[in-house]
Design an enzyme around this catalytic site. Structure first.
Site, PDB file in Angstrom:
ATOM      1  NE  ARG A 148     -34.001 -74.901 107.304  1.00 15.74           N
ATOM      2  CZ  ARG A 148     -32.953 -74.577 108.039  1.00 15.74           C
ATOM      3  NH1 ARG A 148     -33.104 -74.028 109.217  1.00 15.74           N
ATOM      4  NH2 ARG A 148     -31.738 -74.802 107.572  1.00 15.74           N
ATOM      5  N   GLY A 189     -32.490 -68.914  97.454  1.00 11.64           N
ATOM      6  CA  GLY A 189     -33.759 -69.130  98.132  1.00 11.64           C
ATOM      7  C   GLY A 189     -33.600 -68.633  99.548  1.00 11.64           C
ATOM      8  CD  GLU A 221     -31.876 -71.200  90.199  1.00  9.31           C
ATOM      9  OE1 GLU A 221     -32.261 -71.122  89.027  1.00  9.31           O
ATOM     10  OE2 GLU A 221     -31.320 -72.216  90.656  1.00  9.31           O
ATOM     11  CE1 TYR A 280     -36.021 -74.608 100.448  1.00 14.41           C
ATOM     12  CE2 TYR A 280     -34.376 -73.249 101.552  1.00 14.41           C
ATOM     13  CZ  TYR A 280     -34.886 -73.808 100.402  1.00 14.41           C
ATOM     14  OH  TYR A 280     -34.281 -73.556  99.213  1.00 14.41           O
ATOM     15  CB  CYS A 295     -49.033 -87.757 119.295  1.00 14.76           C
ATOM     16  SG  CYS A 295     -50.107 -87.307 120.638  1.00 14.76           S
ATOM     17  CG  HIS A 341     -28.686 -75.637  93.152  1.00 18.00           C
ATOM     18  ND1 HIS A 341     -28.567 -74.519  93.937  1.00 18.00           N
ATOM     19  CD2 HIS A 341     -29.318 -76.553  93.921  1.00 18.00           C
ATOM     20  CE1 HIS A 341     -29.125 -74.750  95.117  1.00 18.00           C
ATOM     21  NE2 HIS A 341     -29.580 -75.975  95.141  1.00 18.00           N
TER      22      HIS A 341
HETATM   23  C1  PLP Z   1     -33.380 -75.175  96.193  1.00 20.35           C
HETATM   24  C2  PLP Z   1     -32.822 -74.550  94.991  1.00 20.35           C
HETATM   25  C3  PLP Z   1     -32.307 -73.251  95.048  1.00 20.35           C
HETATM   26  C4  PLP Z   1     -32.245 -72.444  96.297  1.00 20.35           C
HETATM   27  O1  PLP Z   1     -31.425 -73.039  97.259  1.00 20.35           O
HETATM   28  P1  PLP Z   1     -31.039 -72.202  98.550  1.00 20.35           P
HETATM   29  O2  PLP Z   1     -30.106 -73.111  99.280  1.00 20.35           O
HETATM   30  O3  PLP Z   1     -32.294 -71.950  99.302  1.00 20.35           O
HETATM   31  O4  PLP Z   1     -30.400 -70.952  98.089  1.00 20.35           O
HETATM   32  C5  PLP Z   1     -31.847 -72.703  93.887  1.00 20.35           C
HETATM   33  N1  PLP Z   1     -31.880 -73.389  92.714  1.00 20.35           N
HETATM   34  C6  PLP Z   1     -32.383 -74.627  92.638  1.00 20.35           C
HETATM   35  C7  PLP Z   1     -32.413 -75.321  91.339  1.00 20.35           C
HETATM   36  C8  PLP Z   1     -32.866 -75.256  93.764  1.00 20.35           C
HETATM   37  O5  PLP Z   1     -33.326 -76.504  93.676  1.00 20.35           O
END
Ligand code: PLP
Length: 422
Positions: free
Chosen positions: A309, A272, A270, A378, A342, A193
């Site tokens: 963020r 997110g 994978e 996020y 604050c 990743h």
């Molecule tokens: C955070 C994470 C993702 C997802 O990352 P995105 O940038 O949101 O696609 C996928 N795999 C692992 C292991 C992660 O830590």
């Protein structure tokens, strides 16, 4: 994702549902998620054998359930994320595994859960292999490898190289195979990743590194994972990722490994952010407007306790205004958008390094709504009770209907577990 996406600065509805009605029914600040957008993003990725949602981006149970209904599987990075996945109906011991635990360490609770529910583990450190093997010999594992180089615009989001804490260092693969053997674990999966994003030259390097490592591990490999990091468009001038090319690079790697090993290899992705960023709208109300020297401030009732963020990474979010009354003012002006906390960093329009920037938004009045868009990933999951602010409500839009999927915290929720000694 459509090729040239533009973000409106005036918004009266979200997929046909009135923003005013949403704000009136559920209060503000409230996160609204458009389920249809999630379904579209999952559909974009159908070429991959497995779409494994990285739930850390948005782990509301209703979102997990919806993702599951669209045929995606799930990744968990903590004990409670495993429990969320189970609560949302994912079944652990299946092939391919519906839940994978990905981490660089086990705490006691996560180790107990993966052993008990036979959850596939993606090991990000040699230590994990020993700890898991001692408790559950005979199982199969995935190795998360750090190829020795990374990518990413921020130290905080880089996931490769020696500054990163993630994964097993690439030259320790042999040692890890021996550890797996000693503990009777089979290494069936390989994962990287790195988050190359739109940089396809860099992605080709990652694919090359994964292929080399797979060949080193050998024929036990039946699954490779491209990890997450698929980008999403946050500003009108950004180009969406070329999914076709992205897939082709990984598919090429997969096919060469299939030829080398003479058996099928499953290709996972994978994501997110890609699945849930775009679906999310944080509806806030403008509660004060003030001129401070050369800057005009819109102060809203959400802060970085709701969406971190911008303060964390200087992240840019599109914003729009929904006037509380009919007939909004058509003129725009440059404004700074801030929250109620604050803390001087509680500004939604800031660049990396904390420099305050301006945004051109419609002229608005106190009581109008300001919508922070592309906030589904996020967003809520990073919220806190800083300043004793309650966490926002969450609403899922499904089939044109809003469903409250998490109530706004009450004072009781915020002080739960606290006590004053006798
Ligand atoms: C955070 C994470 C993702 C997802 O990352 P995105 O940038 O949101 O696609 C996928 N795999 C692992 C292991 C992660 O830590």
């Amino acid at each position: 994702m459509s090729a040239d996406q533009t973000f409106p600065t005036v918004r009266t509805e979200i997929n046909g549902v009135s923003v005013r009605n949403l704000a009136k029914s559920f209060g503000t600040p409230t996160y609204v998620y458009d389920a249809e957008k999630i379904a579209q993003r999952i559909a974009d990725l159908q070429a991959f054998d497995v779409i494994r949602y990285a739930q850390k981006a948005n782990s509301n149970l209703a979102v997990l359930d919806w993702v599951r209904r669209q045929g995606a599987l799930v990744d968990a990075v903590s004990a409670f994320e495993i429990q969320r996945a189970l609560a949302a109906g994912f079944v652990a011991a299946k092939d391919p595994p519906e839940i994978v635990y990905t981490a660089d360490l086990f705490d006691e609770a996560s180790l107990d859960l993966v052993v008990k529910h036979d959850i596939h583990v993606n090991c990000g450190s040699p230590t994990m292999i020993d700890q898991y093997g001692q408790r559950a010999p005979g199982r199969n594992i995935t190795l998360r490898i750090n190829p020795g180089f990374g990518h990413g615009h921020s130290q905080k989001t880089n996931t490769g190289g020696e500054q990163s804490k993630h994964g097993i260092w690439h030259d320790q693969v042999d040692d890890c195979l021996q550890r797996a053997d000693r503990n009777g674990l089979g290494v069936t999966g390989l994962h990287m990743h790195i988050g190359s994003g739109t940089d396809l030259d860099h992605l080709a390097q990652v694919c090359g590194a994964l292929e080399k490592t797979a060949l080193q591990i050998g024929r036990s490999i039946t699954c490779i994972s491209a990890g997450g990091g698929l980008p999403t468009v946050y500003r009108g001038d950004e180009r969406p990722v070329d999914l076709q090319r992205y897939f082709e690079l990984w598919d090429g790697t997969r096919k060469r490994l299939e030829a080398a090993f003479d058996h099928p290899i499953s290709l996972e992705i994978e994501p997110g952010r890609y699945l849930t960023a775009e679906c999310g709208y944080l509806i806030t109300e403008i509660r004060a407007i003030k001129q401070m020297g050369g800057n005009l401030f819109y102060l809203v009732d959400a802060g970085f306790n709701n969406l971190a963020r911008p303060i964390l990474y200087g992240a840019y979010h599109p914003m729009s205004i929904c006037a509380a009354q009919e007939n909004p003012n058509p003129h725009h002006q440059e404004v700074v958008v801030g929250g109620p906390l604050c803390e001087s960093g509680d500004i939604f329009t800031q660049d990396e390094g904390g420099f305050v920037s301006c945004r051109s938004l419609p002229v608005a009045a106190v009581g109008d709504y300001l919508i922070i868009e592309c906030a589904g990933a996020y967003g809520f999951v990073m919220s806190s009770n800083y300043n004793s602010k309650p966490m926002a409500a969450e609403v899922l839009l499904r089939d044109g209907k809003p469903h409250l999927v998490r109530t706004r915290q009450s004072f009781k929720d915020v002080i739960r577990g606290e006590s004053i000694p006798e």
